[in-house]
Design a protein around this motif. Structure first.
Motif, mmCIF file in Angstrom:
data_model
loop_
_atom_site.group_PDB
_atom_site.id
_atom_site.type_symbol
_atom_site.label_atom_id
_atom_site.label_comp_id
_atom_site.label_asym_id
_atom_site.label_seq_id
_atom_site.Cartn_x
_atom_site.Cartn_y
_atom_site.Cartn_z
ATOM 1 N N TRP A 248 0.842 -1.203 0.000
ATOM 2 C CA TRP A 248 0.000 0.000 0.000
ATOM 3 C C TRP A 248 0.876 1.252 0.000
ATOM 4 O O TRP A 248 0.578 2.226 -0.703
ATOM 5 N N ALA A 249 1.954 1.221 0.770
ATOM 6 C CA ALA A 249 2.857 2.377 0.825
ATOM 7 C C ALA A 249 3.502 2.637 -0.529
ATOM 8 O O ALA A 249 3.680 3.794 -0.927
ATOM 9 N N ALA A 250 3.832 1.564 -1.250
ATOM 10 C CA ALA A 250 4.436 1.731 -2.578
ATOM 11 C C ALA A 250 3.462 2.424 -3.523
ATOM 12 O O ALA A 250 3.851 3.277 -4.320
ATOM 13 N N LEU A 251 2.181 2.056 -3.434
ATOM 14 C CA LEU A 251 1.164 2.716 -4.254
ATOM 15 C C LEU A 251 1.002 4.175 -3.840
ATOM 16 O O LEU A 251 0.998 5.081 -4.687
ATOM 17 N N LEU A 252 0.854 4.413 -2.548
ATOM 18 C CA LEU A 252 0.662 5.778 -2.061
ATOM 19 C C LEU A 252 1.842 6.657 -2.435
ATOM 20 O O LEU A 252 1.672 7.808 -2.869
ATOM 21 N N ASN A 253 3.035 6.119 -2.293
ATOM 22 C CA ASN A 253 4.226 6.893 -2.582
ATOM 23 C C ASN A 253 4.280 7.282 -4.057
ATOM 24 O O ASN A 253 4.523 8.442 -4.393
ATOM 25 N N HIS A 254 4.009 6.322 -4.940
ATOM 26 C CA HIS A 254 4.068 6.630 -6.369
ATOM 27 C C HIS A 254 2.946 7.585 -6.778
ATOM 28 O O HIS A 254 3.123 8.402 -7.685
ATOM 29 N N SER A 255 1.785 7.493 -6.118
ATOM 30 C CA SER A 255 0.661 8.356 -6.481
ATOM 31 C C SER A 255 0.985 9.830 -6.293
ATOM 32 O O SER A 255 0.347 10.695 -6.900
ATOM 33 N N LEU A 256 1.986 10.127 -5.470
ATOM 34 C CA LEU A 256 2.369 11.513 -5.255
ATOM 35 C C LEU A 256 2.976 12.149 -6.504
ATOM 36 O O LEU A 256 3.120 13.367 -6.581
ATOM 37 N N MET A 257 3.326 11.312 -7.486
ATOM 38 C CA MET A 257 3.887 11.834 -8.737
ATOM 39 C C MET A 257 2.869 11.821 -9.876
ATOM 40 O O MET A 257 3.140 12.343 -10.947
ATOM 41 N N ASP A 258 1.702 11.173 -9.660
ATOM 42 C CA ASP A 258 0.683 11.050 -10.703
ATOM 43 C C ASP A 258 -0.386 12.124 -10.514
ATOM 44 O O ASP A 258 -1.191 12.050 -9.586
ATOM 45 N N LYS A 259 -0.411 13.097 -11.393
ATOM 46 C CA LYS A 259 -1.404 14.159 -11.293
ATOM 47 C C LYS A 259 -2.779 13.651 -11.745
ATOM 48 O O LYS A 259 -2.876 12.822 -12.648
ATOM 49 N N VAL A 260 -3.836 14.163 -11.107
ATOM 50 C CA VAL A 260 -5.209 13.865 -11.528
ATOM 51 C C VAL A 260 -5.634 14.981 -12.475
ATOM 52 O O VAL A 260 -5.923 16.097 -12.048
ATOM 53 N N THR A 261 -5.652 14.695 -13.763
ATOM 54 C CA THR A 261 -5.913 15.729 -14.777
ATOM 55 C C THR A 261 -7.188 15.471 -15.567
ATOM 56 O O THR A 261 -7.477 16.205 -16.513
ATOM 57 N N VAL A 262 -7.931 14.459 -15.182
ATOM 58 C CA VAL A 262 -9.068 14.046 -16.007
ATOM 59 C C VAL A 262 -10.131 15.134 -16.108
ATOM 60 O O VAL A 262 -10.882 15.201 -17.096
ATOM 61 N N SER A 263 -10.220 16.026 -15.134
ATOM 62 C CA SER A 263 -11.253 17.073 -15.157
ATOM 63 C C SER A 263 -11.121 17.988 -16.367
ATOM 64 O O SER A 263 -12.103 18.590 -16.809
ATOM 65 N N ALA A 264 -9.918 18.095 -16.918
ATOM 66 C CA ALA A 264 -9.699 18.969 -18.071
ATOM 67 C C ALA A 264 -10.169 18.338 -19.385
ATOM 68 O O ALA A 264 -10.163 19.002 -20.420
ATOM 69 N N HIS A 265 -10.596 17.069 -19.343
ATOM 70 C CA HIS A 265 -10.918 16.347 -20.582
ATOM 71 C C HIS A 265 -12.340 15.790 -20.602
ATOM 72 O O HIS A 265 -12.653 14.955 -21.452
ATOM 73 N N LEU A 266 -13.174 16.246 -19.688
ATOM 74 C CA LEU A 266 -14.527 15.684 -19.614
ATOM 75 C C LEU A 266 -15.316 15.918 -20.900
ATOM 76 O O LEU A 266 -16.135 15.081 -21.298
ATOM 77 N N GLY A 267 -15.085 17.027 -21.560
ATOM 78 C CA GLY A 267 -15.799 17.314 -22.799
ATOM 79 C C GLY A 267 -15.457 16.361 -23.920
ATOM 80 O O GLY A 267 -16.190 16.283 -24.921
ATOM 81 N N GLU A 268 -14.350 15.616 -23.796
ATOM 82 C CA GLU A 268 -13.955 14.654 -24.814
ATOM 83 C C GLU A 268 -14.692 13.326 -24.679
ATOM 84 O O GLU A 268 -14.639 12.491 -25.575
#
Length: 338
Positions: A248-268
């Motif tokens: 779980w820590a490995a996932l949490l740690n890596h998630s700190l580098m993954d931006k959540v950008t999906v909101s900018a593409h909802l119209g697609e």
């Protein structure tokens, strides 16, 4: 006097810096012990499938699934939220099974799926956003599902949207239950994420979130008194396996580098979308779900009264009624890909 004041301030700041550097290093790195294997902990209806993934020996996923019925029925893939697992769909699984083929799975490292540790892979990180999308489509391929309706709760809704943007021809429609779209998490540079201090902080958070009290399960209900002892046991099933906390820590740690950008593409997103929100959601504001519904070109929005962040658990009958009504009109809404 001013000099003394500056010395005091500098001393305090230096002390705080030392605490930030030293205290995380005191966190015990010993992985959690496991009392049982994943197959032994599984329910009667559980299955395990192994999919190839670059840089690994393959990843074992814990799934609940039904075979494809005869005729031109829908196929559903159910995606749980952050720290949850396949059992979150127990109340709705028979409903979806009556509509067509269904697969629900524990996203790694949750539930009874593999607990990959740093060193278990030599290629791309299997806990990245891109890896989660690849794993979703690999499981669809292995189940013989060419096109599916994705049903995602919370971060599972984010994954559903990312998948629809990546391979729109394979997604017939989306059902998003309190989806995590606009909420932001901190993102940090790789050099900082990989420091011993931050790795230990991720381990501390993993043990807190996945520990006995299950704080996100409590906060996901409008009324935590509705959480049954059985539901608590299934939500914590990961803790019966060795190394769950480090994974779980490995996932949490890596998630700190993954931006959540999906909101900018909802119209697609052109597929039909149903967004369901619990009126008492304390994790994703109802206003965020309503905002997302307006951003889609082909969406319906429903708010369920007296329900929290997981209405499919807390208010299953209301959730089923809304989905059933929407599915009846889906043929008229569907987008056809060439």
């Amino acid at each position: 006097m001013q000099r003394i004041f500056l010395i005091v301030i500098a001393t305090i700041l230096f002390g705080i810096l030392l605490l930030i550097i030293i205290v995380p290093l005191l966190i015990d790195l010993k992985p959690a012990d496991g009392e049982i294997t994943a197959p032994a902990a599984a329910e009667v209806d559980s299955q395990f499938v192994r999919i190839p993934f670059p840089g690994t020996a393959g990843i074992n996923f814990h799934i609940h699934s039904t075979s494809a019925p005869s005729g031109d029925a829908n196929a559903f893939v159910l995606l749980h939220g952050f720290t949850f697992n396949v059992f979150t769909w127990d109340a709705l699984f028979p409903f979806f099974a009556a509509q067509g083929q269904v697969i629900a799975y524990d996203q790694i490292p949750y539930g009874l799926s593999d607990k990959l540790l740093p060193g278990d892979w030599t290629d791309a990180n299997p806990y990245s956003k891109a890896a989660a999308i690849k794993q979703l489509f690999a499981l669809m391929d292995q189940s013989g599902i060419e096109q599916a309706i994705l049903v995602g709760n919370s971060a599972g809704g984010t994954l559903a949207l990312e998948a629809a943007l990546t391979h729109p021809e394979r997604i017939k429609a989306l059902i998003l239950i309190d989806p995590w779209i606009y909420a932001q998490r901190p993102t940090l540079p790789q050099f900082l994420v990989e420091t011993p201090q931050l790795r230990r902080i991720s381990l501390f958070l993993a043990r807190h979130l996945g520990g006995e009290k299950l704080p996100l399960l409590e906060r996901s209900y409008a009324d935590p008194e509705r959480i049954t002892p059985e539901r608590r046991t299934l939500a914590a099933i990961h803790s019966r396996l060795a190394n769950w906390d480090v994974a779980w820590a490995a996932l949490l740690n890596h998630s700190l580098m993954d931006k959540v950008t999906v909101s900018a593409h909802l119209g697609e997103i052109k597929q039909p979308v149903l967004i369901i929100a619990g009126s008492e959601d304390r994790l994703v504001p109802v206003e965020d779900s309503a905002r997302a519904a307006r951003a889609f070109s082909n969406a319906e929005f429903a708010v369920l009264p007296d329900c929290g962040h997981v209405p499919h658990e807390e208010c299953p009958d209301l959730t089923k009624a809304v989905i059933a009504h929407w599915l009846r009109a889906l043929p008229q809404r569907a987008v056809h890909h060439n």
